[in-house]
Enzyme design. Structure first.
Site, PDB file in Angstrom:
ATOM      1  N   LYS A 104       0.821  -1.220   0.000  1.00  0.00           N
ATOM      2  CA  LYS A 104       0.000   0.000   0.000  1.00  0.00           C
ATOM      3  C   LYS A 104       0.854   1.269   0.000  1.00  0.00           C
ATOM      4  O   LYS A 104       0.446   2.296  -0.531  1.00  0.00           O
ATOM      5  CB  LYS A 104      -0.960  -0.018   1.187  1.00  0.00           C
ATOM      6  CG  LYS A 104      -2.079  -1.027   0.985  1.00  0.00           C
ATOM      7  CD  LYS A 104      -3.218  -0.833   1.947  1.00  0.00           C
ATOM      8  CE  LYS A 104      -4.422  -1.653   1.553  1.00  0.00           C
ATOM      9  NZ  LYS A 104      -4.248  -3.102   1.837  1.00  0.00           N
ATOM     10  N   GLU A 126     -10.108   6.481   2.988  1.00  0.00           N
ATOM     11  CA  GLU A 126     -10.973   5.511   3.638  1.00  0.00           C
ATOM     12  C   GLU A 126     -10.091   4.387   4.145  1.00  0.00           C
ATOM     13  O   GLU A 126      -9.009   4.159   3.603  1.00  0.00           O
ATOM     14  CB  GLU A 126     -11.985   4.955   2.638  1.00  0.00           C
ATOM     15  CG  GLU A 126     -11.440   3.865   1.693  1.00  0.00           C
ATOM     16  CD  GLU A 126     -10.347   4.363   0.727  1.00  0.00           C
ATOM     17  OE1 GLU A 126     -10.306   5.585   0.462  1.00  0.00           O
ATOM     18  OE2 GLU A 126      -9.545   3.537   0.257  1.00  0.00           O
ATOM     19  N   SER A 387       1.988  -9.775  -0.744  1.00  0.00           N
ATOM     20  CA  SER A 387       1.579  -8.368  -0.642  1.00  0.00           C
ATOM     21  C   SER A 387       1.881  -7.726   0.706  1.00  0.00           C
ATOM     22  O   SER A 387       2.043  -6.507   0.784  1.00  0.00           O
ATOM     23  CB  SER A 387       0.090  -8.245  -0.956  1.00  0.00           C
ATOM     24  OG  SER A 387      -0.676  -9.075  -0.108  1.00  0.00           O
TER      25      SER A 387
HETATM   26  C1  LIG Z   1      -5.072  -4.094   1.406  1.00  0.00           C
HETATM   27  C2  LIG Z   1      -4.304  -5.330   1.191  1.00  0.00           C
HETATM   28  C3  LIG Z   1      -4.611  -6.218   0.126  1.00  0.00           C
HETATM   29  C4  LIG Z   1      -5.758  -6.023  -0.808  1.00  0.00           C
HETATM   30  O1  LIG Z   1      -5.714  -4.884  -1.593  1.00  0.00           O
HETATM   31  P1  LIG Z   1      -5.478  -4.911  -3.172  1.00  0.00           P
HETATM   32  O2  LIG Z   1      -5.883  -3.562  -3.601  1.00  0.00           O
HETATM   33  O3  LIG Z   1      -6.334  -5.991  -3.739  1.00  0.00           O
HETATM   34  O4  LIG Z   1      -4.042  -5.196  -3.386  1.00  0.00           O
HETATM   35  C5  LIG Z   1      -3.792  -7.327  -0.044  1.00  0.00           C
HETATM   36  N1  LIG Z   1      -2.773  -7.581   0.783  1.00  0.00           N
HETATM   37  C6  LIG Z   1      -2.453  -6.777   1.821  1.00  0.00           C
HETATM   38  C7  LIG Z   1      -1.303  -7.133   2.689  1.00  0.00           C
HETATM   39  C8  LIG Z   1      -3.206  -5.615   2.062  1.00  0.00           C
HETATM   40  O5  LIG Z   1      -2.891  -4.829   3.095  1.00  0.00           O
END
Ligand SMILES: *Cc1c(COP(=O)(O)O)cnc(C)c1O
Length: 401
Positions: A104, A126, A387
């Site tokens: 993010k 948000e 992620s």
């Molecule tokens: C917010 C988040 C997601 C999901 O968001 P996307 O916009 O689909 O990438 C995935 N993994 C983590 C660790 C997050 O914090």
């Protein structure tokens, strides 16, 4: 490319992840369904982004922030023990190692820098579980901007630690008491608030959703994941390009950023959704939060509540570009249950010494299932975007294990 899956083979290799068509369209999805004042504000954001994105000064400043503040480039880690057990070659793109612990930060640093360039002094955002709120508060503090974060009242109660983090970073957290008092309502409220504050505030949206230019702009800010991974794969992988590029999908930003790096290669793109938040897999055409896309709906067309153990996947829709990639057959979307994700998180912890975010564990759960079930042929090379890190999920995990 070895012959693998009976996927639609005639996929367009180029142009599928370029600019959207006029008025922010990806196929029949996208657009700018917003009140007049926000249409104007979105137009200003689009214009500023277009200018900035071709300005080497802006690109250089962002690259430097990503390097010295967020810790980029992130490594590509071969998951050696797990690969051996699964019979595939799995490589992890380590977004969990960025500052604040997830992808993010890539998007919020881009948008915060853009907001400053536009002369805005405040970011509006948000947040659901608080991850995007914390990232926004972080970027705001770094660039000397104010931050106002809208968060459903139920989430404020459930995520006290992240609320504290945001306040410690100097952000104002506004509890939202309408509707189901969760992310969907926080997003609506943030957009409503922006209507009255477009002159001095930028709306820092957290995924590839919302009105044009957000789905496109956020994907471009997350493209750094895919671009870095592409170069790292070229250097590390026997096949140069992975056979598969896999990422979890909430709104779809880490997946879009990953896919963008491989859209013009033969890599098969796989987006993994939560069983209870499967917008791309089970959503129907609708309009929400300024954009036409696929949303979970009841028989009356009301958008329904999503449910996932991973807060970041708890969104009832998916970004318009993913809906389009699905229709084209360029990417494939699959679902994974809460239990599978928890199992995958534990397995990664015990084989590779990495505790993943439960969102990321969804992507891994599909890799594990597909390798076991023959969907992933033996020897395939798989790039998976990890992620985020699992620190935020340890108390959830503790109750389950
Ligand atoms: C917010 C988040 C997601 C999901 O968001 P996307 O916009 O689909 O990438 C995935 N993994 C983590 C660790 C997050 O914090």
């Amino acid at each position: 490319m070895r012959d693998v899956l009976p996927w639609r083979e005639q996929v367009p290799l180029d142009g599928t992840m370029g600019e959207p068509r006029a008025r922010g369209r990806f196929g029949e999805y996208g657009g700018r369904y917003a009140p007049e004042s926000l249409v104007e504000a979105c137009r200003e954001v689009e214009e500023a982004f277009r200018e900035a994105w071709v300005d080497p000064g802006f690109r250089g400043a962002l690259a430097r922030l990503l390097a010295v503040h967020a810790g980029r480039p992130t490594p590509l880690t071969p998951a050696r023990r797990l690969s051996e057990a699964l019979g595939v070659q799995l490589y992890l793109k380590r977004e969990d190692l960025t500052h604040t612990g997830s992808h993010k930060i890539n998007n919020v640093l881009g948008q915060a820098l853009l907001a400053a360039r536009m002369g805005r002094r405040r970011l509006i955002a948000e947040t659901g579980a608080g991850q995007h709120g914390v990232a926004t508060a972080t970027a705001a503090a770094l660039l000397g901007l104010e931050a106002t974060v809208f968060m459903g009242e139920r989430d404020v109660e459930r995520q006290a630690l992240n609320v504290f983090r945001m306040r410690m970073l100097g952000a104002e957290v506004v509890p939202v008491t309408t509707g189901s008092r969760t992310l969907k309502d926080a997003t609506s409220e943030a957009m409503r608030h922006w209507v009255g504050a477009t002159g001095d505030s930028h709306y820092c949206l957290g995924s590839v959703v919302g009105p044009d230019p957000y789905p496109w702009m956020v994907r471009e800010f997350q493209r750094v994941i895919g671009d870095e991974a592409r170069g790292q794969c070229a250097a590390e992988l026997r096949t140069g390009v992975p056979d598969y590029a896999v990422a979890c999908v909430g709104g779809g930003s880490n997946a879009a950023g990953t896919f963008a790096g491989f859209a013009d290669t033969p890599a098969r793109l796989v987006g993994v959704e939560a069983e209870g938040g499967a917008g791309a897999t089970r959503g129907r055409l609708g309009v929400m939060h300024g954009c036409r896309s696929l949303f979970l709906q009841d028989d009356d067309g009301q958008i329904t509540q999503a449910h996932s153990i991973a807060a970041g996947l708890d969104y009832p829709g998916v970004g318009p570009e993913h809906a389009h990639l699905r229709d084209l057959g360029r990417a494939r979307y699959v679902t994974v249950t809460d239990d599978e994700a928890v199992g995958a998180a534990v397995r990664l912890a015990r084989t590779e010494g990495i505790v993943p975010a439960l969102e990321s564990a969804h992507a891994l759960a599909w890799v594990i299932r597909a390798a076991g079930g023959g969907d992933l042929p033996a020897g395939s090379t798989v790039l998976m975007t990890l992620s985020g890190r699992g620190d935020k999920d340890v108390s959830t995990m503790k109750e389950l294990l």
